[in-house]
Design a protein around this motif. Structure first.
Motif, mmCIF file in Angstrom:
data_model
loop_
_atom_site.group_PDB
_atom_site.id
_atom_site.type_symbol
_atom_site.label_atom_id
_atom_site.label_comp_id
_atom_site.label_asym_id
_atom_site.label_seq_id
_atom_site.Cartn_x
_atom_site.Cartn_y
_atom_site.Cartn_z
ATOM 1 N N ALA A 61 33.147 34.843 28.964
ATOM 2 C CA ALA A 61 33.525 35.775 27.904
ATOM 3 C C ALA A 61 34.668 36.687 28.350
ATOM 4 O O ALA A 61 35.619 36.938 27.588
ATOM 5 C CB ALA A 61 32.314 36.607 27.497
ATOM 6 N N LEU A 62 34.599 37.187 29.563
ATOM 7 C CA LEU A 62 35.649 38.070 30.077
ATOM 8 C C LEU A 62 36.968 37.323 30.264
ATOM 9 O O LEU A 62 38.042 37.850 29.972
ATOM 10 C CB LEU A 62 35.208 38.696 31.407
ATOM 11 N N THR A 63 36.866 36.095 30.742
ATOM 12 C CA THR A 63 38.075 35.276 30.917
ATOM 13 C C THR A 63 38.749 35.035 29.573
ATOM 14 O O THR A 63 39.980 35.111 29.455
ATOM 15 C CB THR A 63 37.709 33.929 31.571
ATOM 16 N N PHE A 64 37.939 34.779 28.554
ATOM 17 C CA PHE A 64 38.492 34.613 27.201
ATOM 18 C C PHE A 64 39.144 35.907 26.714
ATOM 19 O O PHE A 64 40.279 35.914 26.233
ATOM 20 C CB PHE A 64 37.388 34.204 26.221
ATOM 21 N N ALA A 65 38.417 37.010 26.842
ATOM 22 C CA ALA A 65 38.880 38.287 26.288
ATOM 23 C C ALA A 65 40.149 38.789 26.981
ATOM 24 O O ALA A 65 41.016 39.382 26.335
ATOM 25 C CB ALA A 65 37.775 39.331 26.389
ATOM 26 N N LYS A 66 40.256 38.541 28.279
ATOM 27 C CA LYS A 66 41.422 39.023 29.031
ATOM 28 C C LYS A 66 42.521 37.971 29.147
ATOM 29 O O LYS A 66 43.610 38.251 29.639
ATOM 30 C CB LYS A 66 40.980 39.476 30.429
ATOM 31 N N ALA A 67 42.182 36.754 28.701
ATOM 32 C CA ALA A 67 43.142 35.640 28.725
ATOM 33 C C ALA A 67 43.693 35.390 30.119
ATOM 34 O O ALA A 67 44.855 35.001 30.298
ATOM 35 C CB ALA A 67 44.282 35.900 27.745
ATOM 36 N N THR A 68 42.862 35.599 31.110
ATOM 37 C CA THR A 68 43.256 35.342 32.498
ATOM 38 C C THR A 68 42.000 35.261 33.355
ATOM 39 O O THR A 68 40.928 35.716 32.939
ATOM 40 C CB THR A 68 44.170 36.457 33.037
ATOM 41 N N GLU A 69 42.126 34.693 34.536
ATOM 42 C CA GLU A 69 40.993 34.668 35.453
ATOM 43 C C GLU A 69 40.645 36.088 35.872
ATOM 44 O O GLU A 69 41.524 36.926 36.043
ATOM 45 C CB GLU A 69 41.323 33.812 36.690
ATOM 46 N N ILE A 70 39.369 36.343 36.036
ATOM 47 C CA ILE A 70 38.936 37.696 36.374
ATOM 48 C C ILE A 70 38.480 37.779 37.830
ATOM 49 O O ILE A 70 38.091 36.781 38.430
ATOM 50 C CB ILE A 70 37.802 38.165 35.442
ATOM 51 N N GLU A 71 38.518 38.969 38.360
ATOM 52 C CA GLU A 71 38.036 39.216 39.715
ATOM 53 C C GLU A 71 36.513 39.363 39.691
ATOM 54 O O GLU A 71 35.932 39.786 38.682
ATOM 55 C CB GLU A 71 38.661 40.493 40.269
ATOM 56 N N ASN A 72 35.894 39.034 40.802
ATOM 57 C CA ASN A 72 34.438 39.146 40.885
ATOM 58 C C ASN A 72 33.975 40.583 40.665
ATOM 59 O O ASN A 72 32.927 40.825 40.073
ATOM 60 C CB ASN A 72 33.940 38.637 42.238
#
Length: 232
Positions: A61-72
């Motif tokens: 969900a976070l990857t979708f919302a931010k349109a980028t890979e997220i940090e742990n």
């Protein structure tokens, strides 16, 4: 082939198998995204994201919302928010699939031991079972955090085999996801794949379950019909 004559126990997945929980997972996911000031998602997206546990759902969900890979670190910051929101939305919109309760009751009456083997956190699993009045039908409940590993790793199923002192031929896994089927194969047990649940948009038959069912009542038929044939 499912050897119903040898079968003594059945392990069931929860989300997408017994309960359609996506509406509440969607509500909790969007509440978390909104709290973080991020764009919300659609229910159908959540349907394609569930199956690997709460943390993986939130990561997607976070990857979708931010349109980028997220940090742990971002994920770990979001998880307590999601857990709080999901606890509030646990059974607002979720529902049992048709025929589930009656079929489970018939399986117990026929002498089968039943277990829940889900990737959902244990703290949410038991209240959901209680909310739908089916908790008493299960002799053992394993959540995604109950053991060191979860599906598709076979550990929950091999743990069940050891706990109940069963041969692989005596246990069946029923689920809607390739994670259920891969775990069953790795544990050396038979499996039934359900077509109506959440499997990332993939045909469950491609994962190679022992049998495929389109409705939950067909699970009962797979077991009881074969049992009747074998005993005639």
């Amino acid at each position: 082939m499912i050897n119903a004559k040898q079968l003594k126990a059945i392990a069931f997945d929860l989300d997408g198998t017994l309960i359609d929980s996506v509406p509440d997972l969607h509500a909790a996911t969007n509440a978390t995204l909104e709290e973080l000031g991020l764009p919300i998602c659609q229910e159908e997206q959540v349907r394609s994201w569930v199956g690997n546990g709460a943390e993986k759902l939130m990561e997607r969900a976070l990857t979708f919302a931010k349109a980028t890979e997220i940090e742990n670190a971002e994920l770990q910051m979001a998880m307590p928010l999601f857990m709080r929101h999901y606890e509030q939305h646990l059974q607002c919109h979720s529902k049992l699939y048709d025929g589930v309760k009656a079929a489970l009751e018939q399986l117990v009456q026929a002498g089968h031991q039943l277990a829940i083997v889900t990737n959902k956190p244990y703290r949410f699993t038991v209240p959901l079972l209680e909310a739908f009045g089916i908790d008493h039908l299960f002799s053992l409940v394993l959540g995604g955090d109950s053991l060191e590993k979860m599906k598709p790793d076979p550990l929950p199923l091999t743990h069940l085999l050891a706990e109940w002192q069963l041969l692989p031929s005596q246990l069946l896994m029923v689920g809607d996801s390739k994670n259920d089927i891969f775990a069953a194969k790795a544990a050396g047990i038979a499996s039934i794949g359900l077509t109506y649940g959440y499997n990332y948009g993939e045909d469950i038959g491609l994962s190679g379950p022992t049998a495929v069912c389109d409705t939950f009542s067909e699970v009962l038929a797979q077991i009881t019909d074969r049992q009747n044939v074998l005993e005639q």
